[in-house]
Scaffold this motif. Structure first.
Motif, short mmCIF file in Angstrom:
data_model
loop_
_atom_site.label_atom_id
_atom_site.label_comp_id
_atom_site.label_asym_id
_atom_site.label_seq_id
_atom_site.Cartn_x
_atom_site.Cartn_y
_atom_site.Cartn_z
N PHE A 1 36.91 30.53 39.60
CA PHE A 1 36.45 29.16 39.40
C PHE A 1 35.45 28.76 40.49
O PHE A 1 34.40 28.18 40.21
CB PHE A 1 37.65 28.20 39.43
CG PHE A 1 37.27 26.78 39.78
CD1 PHE A 1 36.61 25.99 38.87
CD2 PHE A 1 37.58 26.26 41.04
CE1 PHE A 1 36.26 24.68 39.19
CE2 PHE A 1 37.24 24.97 41.36
CZ PHE A 1 36.57 24.18 40.44
N TYR B 1 35.68 26.92 31.19
CA TYR B 1 37.07 27.38 31.22
C TYR B 1 37.89 26.84 30.06
O TYR B 1 38.81 27.50 29.59
CB TYR B 1 37.70 27.02 32.57
CG TYR B 1 37.18 27.89 33.68
CD1 TYR B 1 37.58 29.22 33.78
CD2 TYR B 1 36.23 27.42 34.57
CE1 TYR B 1 37.07 30.04 34.76
CE2 TYR B 1 35.71 28.24 35.56
CZ TYR B 1 36.14 29.56 35.65
OH TYR B 1 35.62 30.37 36.60
N GLY C 1 40.91 27.56 36.97
CA GLY C 1 39.75 26.68 36.86
C GLY C 1 40.04 25.47 36.00
O GLY C 1 39.64 24.34 36.33
N THR D 1 32.12 30.36 39.77
CA THR D 1 31.43 29.73 38.64
C THR D 1 30.86 28.37 39.03
O THR D 1 29.70 28.05 38.73
CB THR D 1 32.40 29.56 37.47
OG1 THR D 1 32.94 30.83 37.11
CG2 THR D 1 31.70 28.96 36.26
N ALA D 2 31.68 27.55 39.71
CA ALA D 2 31.24 26.21 40.09
C ALA D 2 30.05 26.27 41.05
O ALA D 2 29.06 25.54 40.88
CB ALA D 2 32.39 25.43 40.72
N THR E 1 31.28 23.46 34.15
CA THR E 1 32.32 24.40 34.61
C THR E 1 33.62 24.17 33.85
O THR E 1 34.29 25.13 33.44
CB THR E 1 32.56 24.21 36.12
OG1 THR E 1 31.33 24.40 36.83
CG2 THR E 1 33.59 25.21 36.63
N GLY F 1 41.49 32.19 33.36
CA GLY F 1 40.84 30.88 33.26
C GLY F 1 41.72 29.70 33.58
O GLY F 1 41.23 28.57 33.65
N SER G 1 42.37 33.43 40.02
CA SER G 1 41.79 32.48 39.09
C SER G 1 40.96 31.42 39.81
O SER G 1 39.88 31.03 39.36
CB SER G 1 42.91 31.82 38.28
OG SER G 1 42.41 30.99 37.27
N LEU G 2 41.45 30.95 40.97
CA LEU G 2 40.72 29.94 41.73
C LEU G 2 39.43 30.50 42.32
O LEU G 2 38.42 29.80 42.42
CB LEU G 2 41.61 29.37 42.84
CG LEU G 2 42.79 28.52 42.37
CD1 LEU G 2 43.65 28.11 43.56
CD2 LEU G 2 42.32 27.29 41.60
#
Length: 320
Positions: free
Chosen positions: A94, A58, A202, A97-98, A54, A199, A90-91
């Motif tokens: 993230f 980013y 993240g 994605t995580a 991850t 990005g 953005s968070l």
């Protein structure tokens, strides 16, 4: 009256080659997104921490974006009217994605992407209370049907056998709220500003954790895969932007569902995964529901245009 005179989609596409280019770009973008997930799963199989994957996703993205889009080349790009929303957006990306990379350690590519495609249904459901965009009965019926598809995949026995499905659901919900926040930001910040911040959240979260998750790659192959994760994601999103600059979202969206086909193919070629009948049935229901949402949206837009259009010169009223 001919198809061209009737203004059918095929006629408008034929008149505007840019739309064909947009469709072609939208067909290529899912290849990169499926490759992103496949690479993340390969890295998990080599023992690389999904959180490190991850971070690289980013780190490479931010490096590429800031090389072309920064306060020097684009003065004022970092100035946001809704900075807390930019950070939240953005968070959320993230988090999506995580959760997805963590889920891929034990789930098939077809399973995770099928659940991810329920995000538009969640957006349609959440748009009412969060954006004031309340859904029609037909839209709510499509959303309900789509979530039946999710339940077909996330069966009680599947959930017991594969608790990582919860991570995939978390990724889907994070992405749905990410889309909602992106819509809200569109009224306040430029696209360039939003891309600039995408990005950074993240990277900011993962950087302090790097000493605890860092394991030096033991080969050039692993380094290449880690860099490829960032490249696949960045190029895929770039192609989406180019596609939407050339064709309307309602025309492009169905082609994004081809990612399921690429995920199934890569899952079989790289990992020998054959999706279960339940997974494919659930995916089919979700895709059909998503297409129903698009069809309903296209119908409402055409109806609104006809209602607001001036009457033809021969005095006949516009079609309703």
């Amino acid at each position: 009256m001919s198809a061209r005179q009737a203004g059918e989609p095929g006629a408008s596409i034929a008149r505007d080659p840019r739309r064909l280019v947009g469709i072609a770009l939208m067909c290529v973008a899912p290849v990169f997104f499926a490759s992103l997930d496949a690479t993340g799963k390969v890295l998990a199989g080599t023992g690389v921490d999904p959180l490190l994957t991850t971070f690289m996703r980013y780190a490479v993205n931010v490096a590429l974006v800031t090389a072309f889009l920064n306060p020097v080349t684009r003065p004022g790009v970092a100035r946001s009217r809704r900075l807390p929303l930019q950070i939240l957006r953005s968070l959320l990306l993230f988090g999506s994605t995580a959760c997805n990379f963590l889920a891929l350690r034990s789930l098939q590519l077809a399973e995770t992407i099928s659940i991810q495609f329920a995000a538009p249904l969640a957006v349609a459901l959440l748009a009412g209370p969060l954006l004031g965009e309340w859904s029609s009965r037909m839209r709510l019926a499509a959303v309900a049907t789509g979530f039946v598809g999710v339940l077909v995949i996330v069966r009680p026995d599947a959930l017991v056998a594969k608790p990582a499905i919860l991570l995939s659901l978390g990724a889907m919900l994070c992405y749905a709220v990410y889309v909602i926040v992106t819509r809200k930001l569109a009224a306040h910040d430029s696209t360039a500003t939003t891309v600039f911040y995408t990005g950074l959240g993240g990277l900011a979260v993962m950087s302090p954790l790097l000493p605890w998750i860092w394991t030096a790659p033991d080969s050039g192959r692993v380094w290449g895969l880690l860099i490829a994760v960032g490249l696949f994601g960045t190029i895929g999103h770039w192609l989406l932007v180019l596609a939407h600059a050339r064709a309307p979202a309602s025309l492009l969206a169905p082609f994004l569902y081809t990612q399921i086909l690429w995920s199934v193919l890569l899952g079989y070629l790289l990992f020998g995964d054959v999706p279960s009948l339940w997974t494919m049935l659930g995916a089919g229901i979700i895709v059909a529901s998503g297409l129903a949402l698009l069809a309903e949206d296209a119908f409402m837009r055409r109806h609104a245009r006809r209602r607001d259009a001036p009457p033809p010169r021969d005095g006949t009223p516009p079609q309703r």
